[in-house]
Design a protein around this motif. Sequence first.
Motif, PDB file in Angstrom:
ATOM      1  N   ARG A   9       0.813  -1.131   0.088  1.00  0.00           N
ATOM      2  CA  ARG A   9       0.018  -0.120   0.181  1.00  0.00           C
ATOM      3  C   ARG A   9       0.912   1.217  -0.051  1.00  0.00           C
ATOM      4  NH1 ARG A   9      -4.252  -0.844   4.399  1.00  0.00           N
ATOM      5  NH2 ARG A   9      -4.868   1.054   3.404  1.00  0.00           N
ATOM      6  N   HIS A  21       1.620   4.414   1.442  1.00  0.00           N
ATOM      7  CA  HIS A  21       2.356   4.805   2.521  1.00  0.00           C
ATOM      8  C   HIS A  21       3.508   4.134   2.987  1.00  0.00           C
ATOM      9  CE1 HIS A  21      -0.066   3.014   5.593  1.00  0.00           C
ATOM     10  NE2 HIS A  21       0.821   3.180   6.275  1.00  0.00           N
ATOM     11  N   PHE A  46       5.367  -8.956  13.086  1.00  0.00           N
ATOM     12  CA  PHE A  46       5.306  -7.884  12.213  1.00  0.00           C
ATOM     13  C   PHE A  46       6.603  -7.249  12.031  1.00  0.00           C
ATOM     14  CE2 PHE A  46       5.463  -3.188  11.248  1.00  0.00           C
ATOM     15  CZ  PHE A  46       4.556  -3.145  10.459  1.00  0.00           C
ATOM     16  N   CYS A  73      -5.052  -3.971   2.351  1.00  0.00           N
ATOM     17  CA  CYS A  73      -3.835  -4.478   3.098  1.00  0.00           C
ATOM     18  C   CYS A  73      -2.947  -5.289   2.208  1.00  0.00           C
ATOM     19  CB  CYS A  73      -4.534  -5.571   4.358  1.00  0.00           C
ATOM     20  SG  CYS A  73      -5.147  -4.816   5.785  1.00  0.00           S
ATOM     21  N   LEU A 129       2.593  -6.336   4.148  1.00  0.00           N
ATOM     22  CA  LEU A 129       3.254  -5.912   5.372  1.00  0.00           C
ATOM     23  C   LEU A 129       2.138  -5.925   6.422  1.00  0.00           C
ATOM     24  CD1 LEU A 129       5.615  -2.728   4.686  1.00  0.00           C
ATOM     25  CD2 LEU A 129       6.240  -5.049   5.160  1.00  0.00           C
ATOM     26  N   CYS A 130       0.910  -5.733   6.023  1.00  0.00           N
ATOM     27  CA  CYS A 130      -0.353  -5.849   6.940  1.00  0.00           C
ATOM     28  C   CYS A 130      -0.651  -7.237   7.253  1.00  0.00           C
ATOM     29  CB  CYS A 130      -1.526  -5.232   6.138  1.00  0.00           C
ATOM     30  SG  CYS A 130      -1.362  -3.741   5.677  1.00  0.00           S
ATOM     31  N   ASN A 186      -4.590  -5.996  11.567  1.00  0.00           N
ATOM     32  CA  ASN A 186      -5.261  -6.448  10.480  1.00  0.00           C
ATOM     33  C   ASN A 186      -6.404  -7.646  10.774  1.00  0.00           C
ATOM     34  OD1 ASN A 186      -6.064  -7.921   7.830  1.00  0.00           O
ATOM     35  ND2 ASN A 186      -3.923  -8.584   7.346  1.00  0.00           N
TER      36      ASN A 186
END
Length: 152
Positions: A14, A16, A33, A54, A57-58, A64
Amino acid sequence: MEENTPSSPLATLRPHHALCALFFEGKGYSQTFVDNMTTFLADPTRMLQITSGCDALCQACPNNFNGLCSDEAKVALFDQRTLSFTGAIFQADQPVPLYELCQSAFDNILQQGLLAEVCGECEWAKLCQGKWQKRDLNRSMLPYSGIDSNGG
Ligand code: SF4
């Protein structure tokens, strides 16, 4: 899902998270994570497909829930702002390497003084903004930028 794991041939990102990649320093929402992100960032040439939901990384984030971020409205805003300030690379239909996304975020957001404007509401914002003031970022994400040791 297999297609969103860092080890798969094509992962998702995503928008950002290109900024997160530049400032990640081994801190995060959980050890799982952190481990996932560490693995993910180990290869800046990784080909990625931009996603509005998502991403890879999510997948390992405790925030999540069934494929939706618990703070989706806020992070979707971060994504929209990232897209609004960066160039066509984030809008490409074709997969692009992680380092090119990071380079675009570096050129169009960080160097323009827009970091706080993009994600100033994030709980990690002070950490990232403090690092940017010191030009302390993950240079491995910018292999062809030519920035010197002071980030200039
Ligand atoms: S906080 Fe939300 S956007 Fe960030 S990694 Fe976790 S699930 Fe993804």
